[in-house]
Design a protein around this motif. Structure first.
Motif, PDB file in Angstrom:
ATOM      1  N   ILE A  95     -35.250  57.715 -76.578  1.00 22.61           N
ATOM      2  CA  ILE A  95     -35.717  56.363 -76.235  1.00 22.61           C
ATOM      3  C   ILE A  95     -36.920  56.449 -75.292  1.00 22.61           C
ATOM      4  O   ILE A  95     -37.913  55.727 -75.461  1.00 22.61           O
ATOM      5  N   ALA A  96     -36.852  57.345 -74.311  1.00 18.20           N
ATOM      6  CA  ALA A  96     -37.961  57.488 -73.367  1.00 18.20           C
ATOM      7  C   ALA A  96     -39.241  57.934 -74.083  1.00 18.20           C
ATOM      8  O   ALA A  96     -40.338  57.446 -73.779  1.00 18.20           O
ATOM      9  N   HIS A  97     -39.113  58.851 -75.035  1.00 22.44           N
ATOM     10  CA  HIS A  97     -40.274  59.321 -75.799  1.00 22.44           C
ATOM     11  C   HIS A  97     -40.925  58.164 -76.565  1.00 22.44           C
ATOM     12  O   HIS A  97     -42.161  58.002 -76.530  1.00 22.44           O
ATOM     13  N   LEU A  98     -40.112  57.370 -77.239  1.00 22.23           N
ATOM     14  CA  LEU A  98     -40.651  56.249 -77.998  1.00 22.23           C
ATOM     15  C   LEU A  98     -41.276  55.206 -77.075  1.00 22.23           C
ATOM     16  O   LEU A  98     -42.326  54.621 -77.398  1.00 22.23           O
ATOM     17  N   GLU A  99     -40.663  54.969 -75.927  1.00 18.25           N
ATOM     18  CA  GLU A  99     -41.222  54.001 -74.977  1.00 18.25           C
ATOM     19  C   GLU A  99     -42.546  54.493 -74.408  1.00 18.25           C
ATOM     20  O   GLU A  99     -43.463  53.697 -74.156  1.00 18.25           O
ATOM     21  N   GLN A 100     -42.674  55.815 -74.204  1.00 15.88           N
ATOM     22  CA  GLN A 100     -43.957  56.363 -73.755  1.00 15.88           C
ATOM     23  C   GLN A 100     -45.037  56.133 -74.815  1.00 15.88           C
ATOM     24  O   GLN A 100     -46.193  55.855 -74.494  1.00 15.88           O
ATOM     25  N   GLY A 101     -44.638  56.255 -76.082  1.00 16.88           N
ATOM     26  CA  GLY A 101     -45.586  55.981 -77.158  1.00 16.88           C
ATOM     27  C   GLY A 101     -46.020  54.531 -77.175  1.00 16.88           C
ATOM     28  O   GLY A 101     -47.207  54.224 -77.365  1.00 16.88           O
ATOM     29  N   PHE A 149     -44.948  53.307 -82.763  1.00 24.65           N
ATOM     30  CA  PHE A 149     -43.814  53.586 -81.886  1.00 24.65           C
ATOM     31  C   PHE A 149     -42.957  52.332 -81.702  1.00 24.65           C
ATOM     32  O   PHE A 149     -41.727  52.392 -81.670  1.00 24.65           O
ATOM     33  N   SER A 150     -43.616  51.180 -81.593  1.00 26.74           N
ATOM     34  CA  SER A 150     -42.887  49.931 -81.394  1.00 26.74           C
ATOM     35  C   SER A 150     -41.968  49.635 -82.574  1.00 26.74           C
ATOM     36  O   SER A 150     -40.808  49.218 -82.397  1.00 26.74           O
ATOM     37  N   GLU A 151     -42.457  49.872 -83.783  1.00 28.76           N
ATOM     38  CA  GLU A 151     -41.620  49.664 -84.974  1.00 28.76           C
ATOM     39  C   GLU A 151     -40.417  50.601 -84.969  1.00 28.76           C
ATOM     40  O   GLU A 151     -39.323  50.220 -85.407  1.00 28.76           O
ATOM     41  N   SER A 152     -40.615  51.819 -84.487  1.00 28.00           N
ATOM     42  CA  SER A 152     -39.506  52.776 -84.432  1.00 28.00           C
ATOM     43  C   SER A 152     -38.392  52.271 -83.527  1.00 28.00           C
ATOM     44  O   SER A 152     -37.208  52.356 -83.870  1.00 28.00           O
ATOM     45  N   GLY A 176     -48.650  53.862 -74.792  1.00 31.92           N
ATOM     46  CA  GLY A 176     -49.923  54.521 -75.031  1.00 31.92           C
ATOM     47  C   GLY A 176     -50.058  55.881 -74.377  1.00 31.92           C
ATOM     48  O   GLY A 176     -51.152  56.455 -74.353  1.00 31.92           O
ATOM     49  N   LEU A 177     -48.959  56.431 -73.879  1.00 33.28           N
ATOM     50  CA  LEU A 177     -48.998  57.731 -73.213  1.00 33.28           C
ATOM     51  C   LEU A 177     -48.899  58.888 -74.208  1.00 33.28           C
ATOM     52  O   LEU A 177     -49.179  60.028 -73.850  1.00 33.28           O
ATOM     53  N   ILE A 178     -48.492  58.604 -75.425  1.00 36.58           N
ATOM     54  CA  ILE A 178     -48.430  59.592 -76.506  1.00 36.58           C
ATOM     55  C   ILE A 178     -49.240  59.036 -77.669  1.00 36.58           C
ATOM     56  O   ILE A 178     -49.092  57.857 -78.019  1.00 36.58           O
ATOM     57  N   PRO A 179     -50.114  59.834 -78.283  1.00 40.52           N
ATOM     58  CA  PRO A 179     -50.947  59.317 -79.374  1.00 40.52           C
ATOM     59  C   PRO A 179     -50.120  58.840 -80.553  1.00 40.52           C
ATOM     60  O   PRO A 179     -49.065  59.405 -80.873  1.00 40.52           O
ATOM     61  N   GLU A 180     -50.606  57.794 -81.206  1.00 39.63           N
ATOM     62  CA  GLU A 180     -49.983  57.309 -82.434  1.00 39.63           C
ATOM     63  C   GLU A 180     -50.221  58.310 -83.566  1.00 39.63           C
ATOM     64  O   GLU A 180     -50.985  59.260 -83.432  1.00 39.63           O
ATOM     65  N   THR A 181     -49.542  58.104 -84.677  1.00 35.79           N
ATOM     66  CA  THR A 181     -49.764  58.917 -85.866  1.00 35.79           C
ATOM     67  C   THR A 181     -51.206  58.741 -86.344  1.00 35.79           C
ATOM     68  O   THR A 181     -51.918  57.840 -85.901  1.00 35.79           O
ATOM     69  N   ALA A 182     -51.650  59.610 -87.262  1.00 41.26           N
ATOM     70  CA  ALA A 182     -53.056  59.651 -87.669  1.00 41.26           C
ATOM     71  C   ALA A 182     -53.422  58.446 -88.536  1.00 41.26           C
ATOM     72  O   ALA A 182     -52.737  58.155 -89.528  1.00 41.26           O
ATOM     73  N   ARG A 183     -54.504  57.772 -88.186  1.00 40.07           N
ATOM     74  CA  ARG A 183     -54.990  56.640 -88.958  1.00 40.07           C
ATOM     75  C   ARG A 183     -56.021  57.107 -89.983  1.00 40.07           C
ATOM     76  O   ARG A 183     -56.535  58.220 -89.931  1.00 40.07           O
ATOM     77  N   ALA A 184     -56.328  56.221 -90.938  1.00 44.65           N
ATOM     78  CA  ALA A 184     -57.164  56.603 -92.084  1.00 44.65           C
ATOM     79  C   ALA A 184     -58.506  57.190 -91.672  1.00 44.65           C
ATOM     80  O   ALA A 184     -58.974  58.165 -92.262  1.00 44.65           O
ATOM     81  N   GLY A 185     -59.155  56.632 -90.680  1.00 49.32           N
ATOM     82  CA  GLY A 185     -60.471  57.102 -90.279  1.00 49.32           C
ATOM     83  C   GLY A 185     -60.489  58.506 -89.705  1.00 49.32           C
ATOM     84  O   GLY A 185     -61.564  59.126 -89.612  1.00 49.32           O
ATOM     85  N   GLU A 186     -59.317  59.022 -89.341  1.00 52.27           N
ATOM     86  CA  GLU A 186     -59.245  60.359 -88.756  1.00 52.27           C
ATOM     87  C   GLU A 186     -59.184  61.469 -89.800  1.00 52.27           C
ATOM     88  O   GLU A 186     -59.320  62.644 -89.448  1.00 52.27           O
ATOM     89  N   LEU A 187     -58.970  61.129 -91.060  1.00 51.75           N
ATOM     90  CA  LEU A 187     -58.664  62.154 -92.056  1.00 51.75           C
ATOM     91  C   LEU A 187     -59.636  62.168 -93.245  1.00 51.75           C
ATOM     92  O   LEU A 187     -59.220  62.213 -94.402  1.00 51.75           O
ATOM     93  N   PRO A 188     -60.954  62.193 -93.002  1.00 49.87           N
ATOM     94  CA  PRO A 188     -61.883  62.245 -94.134  1.00 49.87           C
ATOM     95  C   PRO A 188     -61.834  63.570 -94.891  1.00 49.87           C
ATOM     96  O   PRO A 188     -62.326  63.661 -96.019  1.00 49.87           O
ATOM     97  N   HIS A 189     -61.233  64.590 -94.279  1.00 47.29           N
ATOM     98  CA  HIS A 189     -61.140  65.920 -94.895  1.00 47.29           C
ATOM     99  C   HIS A 189     -59.876  66.082 -95.738  1.00 47.29           C
ATOM    100  O   HIS A 189     -59.636  67.164 -96.273  1.00 47.29           O
TER     101      HIS A 189
END
Length: 423
Positions: free
Chosen positions: A230-236, A209-212, A239-252
């Motif tokens: 802007i408010a949505h990105l700042e909430q991210g 979110f910070s990079e966005s 830490g109030l909105i989950p980040e995009t999926a990281r590698a460990g979340e997608l073994p399937h």
């Protein structure tokens, strides 16, 4: 040689497009799904979605339970089990939202043992979309149009898109669990990064979110983008909105980049050789502002020392900062900028066109130019200054207009050098 040169350049471009058609790469990329009671679903998004789905349906046959696809133009492919809709590009529309909602709803009904075949091609970032809470559809469209006009590159664009979505950046794969998902990707981005292609709905992502927010600030858009975004990105960021999926979340989730600009360039080189040219591939990741890239490619052509006739080939994706009110696209702007530098060099023919058959909000894929066509056209300077390349090439009648090609591996530049540079 001018007319023949222009015809040869277009023939080389068309052969490159032919080489990356789904009928070639989908059969080679579809995984062998294990036998069993698990259902098989087909999801597709992008400019090549219909053609890719047609090939997948043909292979999966009766094993396919159901399919859903979203693309940018009406399909002529006979799909038996796959529902298909068209949606907005390069900015999303209501059908883009319907497509995103439909895929998330289908994911919610999956169970262990089910399989999803996901077919992704360029354009999916716009065609497959959703709207964050507290943001309207028009505000989202406006933000994306601002980014398009700013000159932001595809990686920057898709970083922001991923953080204004619950489906991009691996989040569709997250929703598909506990089923498995096998993705076939048609790359339309420099470097073929799976996380950037179509904003990566089924692959792991490491953007934030910070990079966005940093990207929005880089192009000085914070005051023009809706406050809800802007408010949505700042909430991210908070830490109030989950980040995009990281590698460990997608073994399937598994994926393969099945076709790319390099394959198109190699086919172009073979066609050029068959036409009697000596081909040389410069790069498959040409980037930068269209006018700067034009100058660089023209310089390479003027520095060419033979053998003759030569053919320089480059693939990639340029960007345009839109300040005028004209009509055009990055390939037409690149070609017009190159043409202005080639007025005194009749030995060079220059073509740039999108492999998807579409260049910006126009009916052309790009254009081809040489000194003869320039001499027959109007003064190009005001057209370039007004980002109005489409109207310029309308008068020279040198548009490249194959129509939608059912594929998309970025853009292709073909530069034919018929003899030594003028001294």
């Amino acid at each position: 040689m001018s007319l023949k040169g222009r015809q040869h350049a277009e023939a080389i471009y068309l052969q490159a497009v032919k080489a990356v058609q789904p009928r070639y790469f989908v059969p080679l990329s579809l995984p062998a799904l294990p036998p069993g009671d698990g259902r098989i679903f087909l999801l597709a998004a992008g400019k090549a979605a219909a053609a890719m789905a047609h090939q997948a349906e043909r292979i999966l046959g009766d094993r396919l339970t159901h399919g859903f696809a979203v693309t940018s133009h009406p399909s002529t492919f006979p799909l038996q089990k796959t529902e298909i809709i068209t949606a907005g590009h390069p900015v999303p529309d209501i059908n883009s939202i319907i497509a995103g909602t439909t895929m998330l709803q289908l994911a919610a009904g999956l169970r262990p043992g089910d399989h999803v075949v996901f077919l992704l091609s360029g354009g999916a970032s716009s065609l497959l979309a959703d709207v964050p809470e507290g943001v309207t559809m028009e505000e989202l469209r406006h933000a994306f149009q601002l980014l398009l006009n700013s000159g932001a590159d595809i990686t920057e664009m898709n970083t922001v898109r991923k953080h204004l979505s619950a489906i991009k950046g691996g989040q569709l794969a997250r929703a598909i669990h506990p089923a498995t998902v096998h993705s076939i990707l048609l790359s339309d981005v420099p470097g073929n990064d799976p996380a950037v292609i179509g904003s990566g709905p089924t692959v792991a992502d490491n953007t934030t979110f910070s990079e966005s927010l940093d990207i929005i600030d880089k192009y000085q858009l914070r005051d023009q983008v809706a406050s809800g975004i802007i408010a949505h990105l700042e909430q991210g960021v908070a830490g109030l909105i989950p980040e995009t999926a990281r590698a460990g979340e997608l073994p399937h989730a598994t994926h393969i980049v099945a076709a790319s600009n390099r394959i198109a360039l190699e086919a172009a080189a073979e066609k050029a050789s068959n036409l009697g040219y000596f081909p040389h591939i410069l790069t498959d990741h040409a980037t930068g502002m269209a006018r700067d890239l034009a100058a660089s490619l023209v310089q390479s052509a003027l520095a060419y020392k033979g053998p003759f006739p030569g053919c320089l080939l480059a693939g990639g994706e340029s960007t345009v900062q839109v300040t005028g009110t004209g009509l055009g696209g990055r390939n037409q702007e690149l070609t017009l900028a190159a043409g202005m530098l080639l007025r005194d060099h009749p030995q060079i023919t220059f073509l740039s066109a999108g492999t998807d058959g579409i260049d910006g909000p126009t009916d052309a894929a790009g254009a081809v130019i040489d000194a003869e066509a320039l001499a027959q056209g109007p003064d190009p300077v005001p057209y370039l200054e007004n980002n109005d390349s489409w109207h310029y090439f309308l008068q020279t009648r040198t548009h490249i207009s194959p129509g939608p090609t059912n594929t998309n591996v970025m853009d292709l530049a073909v530069i034919l050098i018929h003899g030594p540079a003028n001294v």
